[in-house]
Design a protein around this motif. Structure first.
Motif, PDB file in Angstrom:
ATOM      1  N   UNK A  35       0.826  -1.210   0.000  1.00  0.00           N
ATOM      2  CA  UNK A  35       0.000   0.000   0.000  1.00  0.00           C
ATOM      3  C   UNK A  35       0.860   1.261   0.000  1.00  0.00           C
ATOM      4  N   UNK A  36       1.869   1.314   0.861  1.00  0.00           N
ATOM      5  CA  UNK A  36       2.714   2.506   0.962  1.00  0.00           C
ATOM      6  C   UNK A  36       3.505   2.757  -0.317  1.00  0.00           C
ATOM      7  N   UNK A  37       4.109   1.722  -0.880  1.00  0.00           N
ATOM      8  CA  UNK A  37       4.892   1.920  -2.100  1.00  0.00           C
ATOM      9  C   UNK A  37       3.983   2.256  -3.282  1.00  0.00           C
ATOM     10  N   UNK A  38       2.780   1.705  -3.287  1.00  0.00           N
ATOM     11  CA  UNK A  38       1.820   2.056  -4.337  1.00  0.00           C
ATOM     12  C   UNK A  38       1.431   3.525  -4.272  1.00  0.00           C
ATOM     13  N   UNK A  39       1.229   4.036  -3.060  1.00  0.00           N
ATOM     14  CA  UNK A  39       0.926   5.467  -2.910  1.00  0.00           C
ATOM     15  C   UNK A  39       2.092   6.335  -3.376  1.00  0.00           C
ATOM     16  N   UNK A  40       3.301   5.965  -2.981  1.00  0.00           N
ATOM     17  CA  UNK A  40       4.477   6.741  -3.396  1.00  0.00           C
ATOM     18  C   UNK A  40       4.613   6.724  -4.912  1.00  0.00           C
ATOM     19  N   UNK A  41       4.406   5.565  -5.530  1.00  0.00           N
ATOM     20  CA  UNK A  41       4.502   5.475  -6.993  1.00  0.00           C
ATOM     21  C   UNK A  41       3.429   6.315  -7.675  1.00  0.00           C
ATOM     22  N   UNK A  42       2.219   6.276  -7.157  1.00  0.00           N
ATOM     23  CA  UNK A  42       1.155   7.043  -7.814  1.00  0.00           C
ATOM     24  C   UNK A  42       1.378   8.541  -7.655  1.00  0.00           C
ATOM     25  N   UNK A  43       1.875   8.952  -6.518  1.00  0.00           N
ATOM     26  CA  UNK A  43       2.108  10.378  -6.306  1.00  0.00           C
ATOM     27  C   UNK A  43       3.393  10.874  -6.959  1.00  0.00           C
ATOM     28  N   UNK A  44       4.399  10.009  -7.053  1.00  0.00           N
ATOM     29  CA  UNK A  44       5.704  10.436  -7.540  1.00  0.00           C
ATOM     30  C   UNK A  44       5.987  10.134  -8.995  1.00  0.00           C
ATOM     31  N   UNK A  45       4.982   9.672  -9.728  1.00  0.00           N
ATOM     32  CA  UNK A  45       5.163   9.385 -11.146  1.00  0.00           C
ATOM     33  C   UNK A  45       4.050  10.065 -11.940  1.00  0.00           C
ATOM     34  N   UNK A  46       4.175  10.129 -13.245  1.00  0.00           N
ATOM     35  CA  UNK A  46       3.126  10.769 -14.050  1.00  0.00           C
ATOM     36  C   UNK A  46       1.761  10.073 -13.996  1.00  0.00           C
ATOM     37  N   UNK A  47       1.689   8.827 -13.490  1.00  0.00           N
ATOM     38  CA  UNK A  47       0.382   8.167 -13.408  1.00  0.00           C
ATOM     39  C   UNK A  47      -0.559   8.944 -12.504  1.00  0.00           C
ATOM     40  N   UNK A  48      -0.025   9.501 -11.445  1.00  0.00           N
ATOM     41  CA  UNK A  48      -0.848  10.309 -10.543  1.00  0.00           C
ATOM     42  C   UNK A  48      -1.812   9.483  -9.719  1.00  0.00           C
ATOM     43  N   UNK A  49      -2.310  10.078  -8.652  1.00  0.00           N
ATOM     44  CA  UNK A  49      -3.228   9.389  -7.756  1.00  0.00           C
ATOM     45  C   UNK A  49      -4.657   9.438  -8.271  1.00  0.00           C
ATOM     46  N   UNK A  50      -5.024  10.530  -8.909  1.00  0.00           N
ATOM     47  CA  UNK A  50      -6.415  10.689  -9.358  1.00  0.00           C
ATOM     48  C   UNK A  50      -6.510  11.020 -10.843  1.00  0.00           C
ATOM     49  N   UNK A  51      -5.589  10.532 -11.619  1.00  0.00           N
ATOM     50  CA  UNK A  51      -5.610  10.798 -13.062  1.00  0.00           C
ATOM     51  C   UNK A  51      -6.191   9.649 -13.869  1.00  0.00           C
ATOM     52  N   UNK A  52      -6.047   8.428 -13.363  1.00  0.00           N
ATOM     53  CA  UNK A  52      -6.484   7.253 -14.103  1.00  0.00           C
ATOM     54  C   UNK A  52      -7.386   6.403 -13.208  1.00  0.00           C
ATOM     55  N   UNK A  53      -8.446   5.872 -13.815  1.00  0.00           N
ATOM     56  CA  UNK A  53      -9.391   5.075 -13.056  1.00  0.00           C
ATOM     57  C   UNK A  53      -8.748   3.822 -12.473  1.00  0.00           C
ATOM     58  N   UNK A  54      -7.843   3.193 -13.204  1.00  0.00           N
ATOM     59  CA  UNK A  54      -7.259   1.954 -12.695  1.00  0.00           C
ATOM     60  C   UNK A  54      -6.461   2.204 -11.422  1.00  0.00           C
ATOM     61  N   UNK A  55      -5.827   3.372 -11.296  1.00  0.00           N
ATOM     62  CA  UNK A  55      -5.060   3.691 -10.088  1.00  0.00           C
ATOM     63  C   UNK A  55      -6.017   3.884  -8.913  1.00  0.00           C
ATOM     64  N   UNK A  56      -7.100   4.620  -9.141  1.00  0.00           N
ATOM     65  CA  UNK A  56      -8.078   4.844  -8.068  1.00  0.00           C
ATOM     66  C   UNK A  56      -8.726   3.539  -7.615  1.00  0.00           C
ATOM     67  N   UNK A  57      -9.099   2.694  -8.570  1.00  0.00           N
ATOM     68  CA  UNK A  57      -9.739   1.426  -8.220  1.00  0.00           C
ATOM     69  C   UNK A  57      -8.758   0.521  -7.485  1.00  0.00           C
ATOM     70  N   UNK A  58      -7.522   0.458  -7.971  1.00  0.00           N
ATOM     71  CA  UNK A  58      -6.530  -0.386  -7.313  1.00  0.00           C
ATOM     72  C   UNK A  58      -6.231   0.124  -5.904  1.00  0.00           C
ATOM     73  N   UNK A  59      -6.161   1.425  -5.724  1.00  0.00           N
ATOM     74  CA  UNK A  59      -5.940   1.986  -4.392  1.00  0.00           C
ATOM     75  C   UNK A  59      -7.087   1.610  -3.456  1.00  0.00           C
ATOM     76  N   UNK A  60      -8.320   1.723  -3.944  1.00  0.00           N
ATOM     77  CA  UNK A  60      -9.470   1.356  -3.122  1.00  0.00           C
ATOM     78  C   UNK A  60      -9.467  -0.120  -2.747  1.00  0.00           C
ATOM     79  N   UNK A  61      -9.197  -0.981  -3.725  1.00  0.00           N
ATOM     80  CA  UNK A  61      -9.141  -2.416  -3.454  1.00  0.00           C
ATOM     81  C   UNK A  61      -8.011  -2.752  -2.480  1.00  0.00           C
TER      82      UNK A  61
END
Length: 193
Positions: A92-118
């Motif tokens: 969970x922690x490394x996934x958050x760091x990757x989403x925030x620290x890369x161009x994928x972003x935390x709230x830019x793509x649906x797959x990131x949001x869904x994966x974070x929720x799951x």
């Protein structure tokens, strides 16, 4: 090479827009690879632990010998108490760091949001619901006594199987990356990160 107006001339990265949220610093390529490696290792470890838990509890469900049932539930309890929390929280922690620290972003793509929720749901469920259930089964059978009722043990196996399925779905989201980008409302400030 001249930079476009929206590019930072020193780094070639987009500048934050005026009025946007404070930016999380982008990871350098070396840090991105390091965090990504830690994320993959933790996620694979978590997936492996879930497979082992389902296998051990199913074996305990299918066996009638109290000593063997106690042994497999004891092994499952050891997995829960030593491995599940560290790998799930690291994933969970490394996934958050990757989403925030890369161009994928935390709230830019649906797959990131869904994966974070799951993932958040699985971390809470694994550590506060399923883990304690497995530890109770291990404690109840530690002395080789008669195992808890079959229905109670079957419920735990089913719940762990559902958690494993959700974890596999989260893994597939990382590779398939479906659903596209999150659409912003007109006039809403773009959140970076």
């Amino acid at each position: 090479m001249t930079a476009t107006p929206r590019q930072d001339r020193t780094r070639g990265r987009p500048r934050p827009r005026t009025g946007s949220l404070p930016a999380f610093p982008r990871l350098s390529p070396a840090w991105r690879k390091t965090v990504l490696s830690a994320h993959v290792v933790a996620s694979v470890g978590w997936l492996g632990a879930q497979v082992c838990l389902v296998t051990l509890l199913a074996a305990g469900l299918a066996d009638d010998d109290p000593a063997r049932v106690g042994a497999v539930y004891g092994a499952a309890g050891l997995l829960v108490s030593t491995l599940v929390a560290p790998v799930s929280l690291t994933a969970l922690a490394t996934g958050l760091v990757l989403s925030l620290g890369t161009p994928w972003g935390l709230a830019r793509h649906w797959w990131v949001l869904i994966k974070l929720g799951l993932t958040a749901l699985l971390v809470v469920g694994s550590n506060f619901s399923l883990g304690p259930q497995v530890l109770e089964l291990a404690a109840a059978t530690a002395d080789g006594s008669v195992p808890p009722p079959l229905l109670e043990r079957a419920r735990t196996v089913i719940a762990l199987s559902v958690a494993l399925t959700v974890l596999l779905a989260a893994t597939l989201l990382s590779t398939v990356k479906p659903f596209g980008r999150v659409r912003r409302r007109a006039g809403a400030p773009a959140a970076r990160g």
